[in-house]
Design an enzyme around this catalytic site. Structure first.
Site, PDB file in Angstrom:
ATOM      1  N   LYS A 208       0.851  -1.189   0.000  1.00 48.74           N
ATOM      2  CA  LYS A 208       0.000   0.000   0.000  1.00 48.74           C
ATOM      3  C   LYS A 208       0.885   1.237   0.000  1.00 48.74           C
ATOM      4  O   LYS A 208       1.698   1.431   0.906  1.00 48.74           O
ATOM      5  CB  LYS A 208      -0.902  -0.010   1.238  1.00 48.74           C
ATOM      6  N   LYS A 262      -2.259  -1.426  -3.732  1.00 45.98           N
ATOM      7  CA  LYS A 262      -3.106  -0.246  -3.651  1.00 45.98           C
ATOM      8  C   LYS A 262      -2.284   1.028  -3.677  1.00 45.98           C
ATOM      9  O   LYS A 262      -1.288   1.067  -2.967  1.00 45.98           O
ATOM     10  CB  LYS A 262      -3.886  -0.357  -2.342  1.00 45.98           C
TER      11      LYS A 262
HETATM   12  C1  PBG Z   1      -7.317   3.491   5.553  1.00 40.61           C
HETATM   13  C2  PBG Z   1      -7.708   3.224   4.154  1.00 40.61           C
HETATM   14  C3  PBG Z   1      -7.537   4.118   3.097  1.00 40.61           C
HETATM   15  C4  PBG Z   1      -8.156   3.536   2.000  1.00 40.61           C
HETATM   16  C5  PBG Z   1      -8.665   2.289   2.398  1.00 40.61           C
HETATM   17  N1  PBG Z   1      -8.359   2.100   3.753  1.00 40.61           N
HETATM   18  C6  PBG Z   1      -6.938   5.478   3.033  1.00 40.61           C
HETATM   19  C7  PBG Z   1      -5.658   5.769   3.641  1.00 40.61           C
HETATM   20  O1  PBG Z   1      -4.797   4.897   3.854  1.00 40.61           O
HETATM   21  O2  PBG Z   1      -5.453   6.936   3.967  1.00 40.61           O
HETATM   22  C8  PBG Z   1      -8.259   4.186   0.660  1.00 40.61           C
HETATM   23  C9  PBG Z   1      -9.310   3.723  -0.256  1.00 40.61           C
HETATM   24  C10 PBG Z   1      -9.659   4.678  -1.325  1.00 40.61           C
HETATM   25  O3  PBG Z   1      -9.022   5.732  -1.527  1.00 40.61           O
HETATM   26  O4  PBG Z   1     -10.642   4.385  -2.026  1.00 40.61           O
HETATM   27  N2  PBG Z   1      -6.559   2.621   6.226  1.00 40.61           N
END
Ligand code: PBG
Length: 338
Positions: A208, A262
């Site tokens: 991520k 992601k």
């Molecule tokens: C938080 C989380 C995020 C997303 C999913 N879980 C955002 C972040 O890490 O700040 C993002 C999903 C999206 O942007 O659609 N843990």
């Protein structure tokens, strides 16, 4: 093109080879299509709101709404009927329940647990994915606990375990840690097994990246305005590929069942490499900013919305994804159904 490549291409052409021969008709193109996209490939994220018969538009995500549980159940049924196998739930926690220590995350009656129980009961044949991270529950909007400016690792993992056990008890089928703390996959597996949840699947947000494309999501769950600083001390640097692969390897060693990359579209090189290297189910999240890009560009008349939607999802399949978390899931499934 090197000299010899050009010579070979010339020779092939002279020998009667024509790439376009195959592409002449719909049926001949269909015969050689290498991947496909079905509703089985789609996972629908849902933002959950407190109350009854409540829906709220999200300005930065046209077409996506936060829904109270009763309305989310109706969408869950629709998703199931379209052949979508799973939902990923995200709570928009009431503001007065967000604290420094994120303790609402392990309240057995929090919004997330209420949603898990109610949807599981009403729509038992759809998989429920629970995101594990503290950002919907902390007053500072970070995924872990803070000491001053520092995001604490092991202390955070201890709370994430409480959060995950709470979600498993409420009916989560898949636990999906998105927090990027070290060691959380192994610790979660051990804790889940010890409590009798050995069949709960661990889907790790393994690679991520610290991304600007999460902006609209943070609006949707109400953490954006609170967030101090960035998430670069735990999420990956977009420059780095090898580090992402090491993260994936580490999570697999710690017994992640499936892994996720992601954001999606800007990171499909990572998806392909994970698939080739580890041969495990790989998922990708077409995140909020990717969705917004297509929606806003289409609204401005810059591109064909459905065409761009389908093409973007096909790209995930071509890259090797087992499934795609996407805000387009319902519309894409309808389009596939024809
Ligand atoms: C938080 C989380 C995020 C997303 C999913 N879980 C955002 C972040 O890490 O700040 C993002 C999903 C999206 O942007 O659609 N843990």
């Amino acid at each position: 093109m090197t000299q010899s490549t050009r010579e070979r291409a010339d020779l092939d052409f002279l020998a009667g080879k024509r790439m376009r021969r195959t592409r002449q008709t719909g049926w001949s193109r269909a015969m050689v299509q290498e991947t496909d996209l079905t509703s089985r490939d789609l996972i629908l994220p849902l933002f959950i709101l407190e109350g009854e018969n409540q829906r709220e538009k999200i300005a930065t995500m046209p077409g996506v709404e936060r829904l109270s549980i009763d309305l989310a159940i109706e969408v869950a049924k629709e998703a199931r009927d379209l052949g979508i196998p799973a939902l990923a739930l995200f709570p928009c926690t009431q503001n007065d329940r967000r604290t420094e220590d994120g303790r609402e995350s392990y309240n057995p009656d929090n919004l997330m647990c209420q949603a898990l129980r109610a949807i599981k009961k009403a729509v038992p044949d759809i998989g429920l994915i629970a995101d594990v991270a503290l950002d919907p529950y902390t007053s500072h909007g970070h995924d872990g606990l803070m000491d001053g400016e520092i995001i604490l690792n092991d202390e955070s993992v201890a709370v994430l375990i409480k959060q995950a056990l709470n979600q498993a008890a409420a009916g989560a089928d898949i636990i999906a840690p998105s927090d990027m703390m070290d060691g959380r996959i192994g610790a979660l597996r051990e804790a889940l097994d010890a409590e009798g949840y050995e069949n709960v699947i661990l889907l790790s947000y393994a690679a991520k990246f610290a991304s600007a494309f999460y902006g609209p999501f943070r609006d949707a769950v109400g953490s954006g305005a609170r967030l101090k600083g960035d998430k670069k001390t735990y999420q990956l640097e977009p420059f780095n590929r090898e580090e992402a692969l090491r993260e994936v390897e580490q999570d697999l060693l710690e017994a992640a069942d499936w892994v996720m990359v992601k954001p999606g579209m800007a990171y499909l090189d990572i998806v392909r490499e994970v698939k080739d290297r580890f041969e495990v189910p790989v998922f990708a999240y077409q995140v909020s900013g990717e969705y917004a890009q297509i929606e806003f560009a289409a609204a401005a008349g810059a591109l064909d919305r459905d065409g761009a939607m389908m093409e973007s999802l096909i790209a995930f399949k071509r890259a090797g994804c087992s499934g795609i978390l996407t805000y387009f899931a319902l519309d894409a499934a309808k389009k596939i159904r024809g």
